[in-house]
Design an enzyme around this catalytic site. Structure first.
Site, mmCIF file in Angstrom:
data_model
loop_
_atom_site.group_PDB
_atom_site.id
_atom_site.type_symbol
_atom_site.label_atom_id
_atom_site.label_comp_id
_atom_site.label_asym_id
_atom_site.label_seq_id
_atom_site.Cartn_x
_atom_site.Cartn_y
_atom_site.Cartn_z
ATOM 1 N N ARG A 158 8.908 -27.208 -50.021
ATOM 2 C CA ARG A 158 9.721 -28.030 -49.269
ATOM 3 C C ARG A 158 8.940 -28.368 -47.717
ATOM 4 O O ARG A 158 8.644 -27.608 -46.995
ATOM 5 C CB ARG A 158 11.031 -27.116 -48.702
ATOM 6 C CG ARG A 158 11.881 -27.782 -47.904
ATOM 7 C CD ARG A 158 13.313 -27.141 -47.362
ATOM 8 N NE ARG A 158 14.145 -27.974 -46.896
ATOM 9 C CZ ARG A 158 14.141 -28.127 -45.264
ATOM 10 N NH1 ARG A 158 13.494 -27.790 -44.720
ATOM 11 N NH2 ARG A 158 15.441 -28.847 -44.966
ATOM 12 N N GLU A 188 18.527 -23.693 -55.438
ATOM 13 C CA GLU A 188 18.940 -25.228 -55.677
ATOM 14 C C GLU A 188 17.614 -26.035 -55.826
ATOM 15 O O GLU A 188 17.749 -27.219 -56.497
ATOM 16 C CB GLU A 188 19.656 -25.478 -54.274
ATOM 17 C CG GLU A 188 19.148 -25.555 -53.008
ATOM 18 C CD GLU A 188 20.141 -25.893 -51.933
ATOM 19 O OE1 GLU A 188 20.638 -27.128 -52.014
ATOM 20 O OE2 GLU A 188 20.396 -25.224 -51.203
ATOM 21 N N SER A 197 16.548 -32.934 -47.093
ATOM 22 C CA SER A 197 15.409 -32.277 -47.582
ATOM 23 C C SER A 197 14.321 -32.907 -48.176
ATOM 24 O O SER A 197 14.726 -33.841 -48.933
ATOM 25 C CB SER A 197 15.733 -30.995 -48.406
ATOM 26 O OG SER A 197 16.461 -29.902 -47.828
ATOM 27 N N SER A 207 24.337 -33.762 -47.381
ATOM 28 C CA SER A 207 24.932 -33.739 -46.050
ATOM 29 C C SER A 207 23.827 -33.873 -44.829
ATOM 30 O O SER A 207 24.030 -34.593 -44.065
ATOM 31 C CB SER A 207 25.742 -32.532 -45.871
ATOM 32 O OG SER A 207 26.646 -32.280 -46.985
HETATM 33 P P1 ADP Z 1 25.877 -31.823 -50.180
HETATM 34 O O1 ADP Z 1 25.274 -30.973 -51.323
HETATM 35 O O2 ADP Z 1 25.421 -31.513 -49.130
HETATM 36 O O3 ADP Z 1 27.515 -31.893 -50.485
HETATM 37 P P2 ADP Z 1 25.587 -34.384 -51.615
HETATM 38 O O4 ADP Z 1 24.145 -35.008 -52.224
HETATM 39 O O5 ADP Z 1 26.534 -34.357 -52.391
HETATM 40 O O6 ADP Z 1 25.247 -33.216 -50.559
HETATM 41 O O7 ADP Z 1 26.132 -35.621 -50.385
HETATM 42 C C1 ADP Z 1 27.058 -35.738 -49.448
HETATM 43 C C2 ADP Z 1 26.728 -37.123 -48.915
HETATM 44 O O8 ADP Z 1 27.262 -38.205 -49.831
HETATM 45 C C3 ADP Z 1 28.002 -37.075 -47.751
HETATM 46 O O9 ADP Z 1 27.739 -36.569 -46.754
HETATM 47 C C4 ADP Z 1 28.399 -38.315 -47.706
HETATM 48 O O10 ADP Z 1 27.470 -39.252 -46.973
HETATM 49 C C5 ADP Z 1 28.019 -39.043 -49.081
HETATM 50 N N1 ADP Z 1 29.178 -39.280 -50.237
HETATM 51 C C6 ADP Z 1 29.112 -40.217 -51.134
HETATM 52 N N2 ADP Z 1 30.205 -40.192 -52.045
HETATM 53 C C7 ADP Z 1 31.110 -39.286 -51.053
HETATM 54 C C8 ADP Z 1 32.551 -38.703 -51.292
HETATM 55 N N3 ADP Z 1 33.500 -39.272 -52.343
HETATM 56 N N4 ADP Z 1 33.013 -37.964 -50.486
HETATM 57 C C9 ADP Z 1 32.207 -37.593 -49.354
HETATM 58 N N5 ADP Z 1 31.080 -37.955 -49.047
HETATM 59 C C10 ADP Z 1 30.627 -38.574 -50.136
#
Ligand code: ADP
Length: 369
Positions: free
Chosen positions: A202, A136, A190, A187
């Site tokens: 990292r 990733e 990093s 979520s």
């Molecule tokens: P991951 O790869 O861990 O899913 P992302 O870069 O996609 O991480 O980011 C997830 C975060 O983005 C969520 O924790 C929330 O804070 C935010 N977020 C933005 N748009 C949304 C959405 N439509 N639904 C849920 N979370 C969202």
């Protein structure tokens, strides 16, 4: 479909803890890519399917404003499409793909993120698709470099982040980027120190990220979506929730350079949520205030970690990405202000338009290397 044993490389998927990011490359001129006639037909079907919004069900979205036309992958011109849906809908997504006949058209999907492992078996069992898995962080960097090269307005910063009326986005030339720090706020968070196109490390991370913001905000306000949480926060005032320097010192705490109205400019509290031990204060606080305080708390914590990493690595450009920043100018301006203020103007916070999609693009690109 036997003749299509050659994996078809048009999909990149980054299956994260909260959101699944899907990138689809649509070749423009099919005659140029030496495809079999059956593959050309397959491509037409995929295109027809994916440009209809019904393809994504109720929870999927195509980010049309991010679409990139006339880009090249391995000499082939085409369009990049950007699509996202909640990772919790993965089973439904696979069922839909099967129902719409996509599974017969696509044999291999490039994938990264934890879900590439978690859901690998489901892809095989449910829709007979193979996953070509990629790391990733390698994907993130590849995607970031590629998109920045292909989009002149990709990178920007916020000018005058302390003055709402004078704060605006300014394009930034990121063609000579090294070294820089990436702070990926998904979520969780990093932090990567990037020294060249291939040399990175990292350096840090925190579990207090976008997932924490959304989780706490739902608990405290009863909201149900990220968009709702951001809307609430936009109308709230965290100074009703946080304990400010002036609440404690009665004015500035000059010895340590802490202005008394630190939070009046709303970028740092002496104690986040520090007023909420009082029953009286709790009874006066609104959902909006709580949402704002949650947003400010999480954002400042990330900004503080980013600054410490940048200092440690002797790096002055910090690029913030990840979907936590989606439709979230409050967090971006806060990060811009905090980086500038606490580093006395020596560090710069940068942002990228395709904030959450670099991993998905990068794993697609790596397939072609
Ligand atoms: P991951 O790869 O861990 O899913 P992302 O870069 O996609 O991480 O980011 C997830 C975060 O983005 C969520 O924790 C929330 O804070 C935010 N977020 C933005 N748009 C949304 C959405 N439509 N639904 C849920 N979370 C969202």
């Amino acid at each position: 479909q036997e003749e299509m044993s050659e994996p078809m490389p048009w999909f990149g998927m980054d299956i994260g803890g909260t959101l699944c990011k899907l990138v689809y490359f649509e070749p423009k001129d099919l005659s140029g890519c030496e495809s079999l006639a059956s593959e050309v037909e397959t491509l037409r079907n995929i295109r027809r399917y994916l440009t209809k919004n019904s393809a994504y069900g109720k929870t999927g979205h195509r980010d049309i404003h991010l679409q990139m036309d006339n880009v090249k992958i391995k000499g082939i011109s085409g369009t990049l499409h950007f699509i996202r849906f909640p990772t919790s809908e993965m089973k439904n997504f696979l069922a839909l793909a099967k129902y719409k006949g996509m599974a017969k058209l696509v044999t291999t999907v490039c994938a990264t993120g934890g879900g590439a492992y978690k859901f690998e078996e489901d892809f095989g069992k449910e829709v007979n698709m193979k996953l070509a898995k990629f790391d990733e962080f390698d994907s993130l960097l590849k995607g970031l470099q590629y998109i920045d090269k292909n989009n002149p307005s990709e990178c920007y910063y916020w000018a005058n982040p302390t003055e709402p009326s004078k704060c605006f986005k300014v394009n930034h030339d990121f063609s000579h980027p090294y070294p820089f720090l990436i702070v990926n706020i998904g979520s969780g968070v990093s932090v990567l120190a990037v020294y060249s196109a291939t040399n990175y490390r990292r350096v840090s991370g925190t579990s207090i990220g976008g997932g924490t913001f959304l989780g706490l905000c739902c608990l405290l306000t009863g909201c149900n979506t990220f968009e709702e949480a951001i809307e609430l926060a936009a109308e709230g005032d965290n100074t009703h929730v946080d304990k400010l320097v002036k609440d404690i010192y009665g004015g500035d705490y000059q010895r340590f350079g802490l202005p008394g109205d630190l939070v009046a400019s709303s970028f740092s509290a002496f104690a986040s949520f520090g007023q909420m031990n009082s029953r009286e204060k709790r009874s006066k606080v609104s959902r909006q205030d709580l949402a704002r305080a949650t947003l400010v708390t999480i954002t400042n914590n990330i900004g503080s970690i980013a600054r410490m990493c940048a200092t440690q690595e002797k790096i002055d450009r910090v690029v913030f990405i990840g979907n936590f920043l989606r439709v979230n100018p409050i967090a971006m301006k806060l990060l811009a202000y905090a980086m500038d203020y606490w580093s006395k103007g020596t560090m710069k916070a940068l942002f990228l338009e395709h904030e959450g999609y670099f991993g998905a693009v990068g794993c697609l690109l790596q397939f072609h290397e």
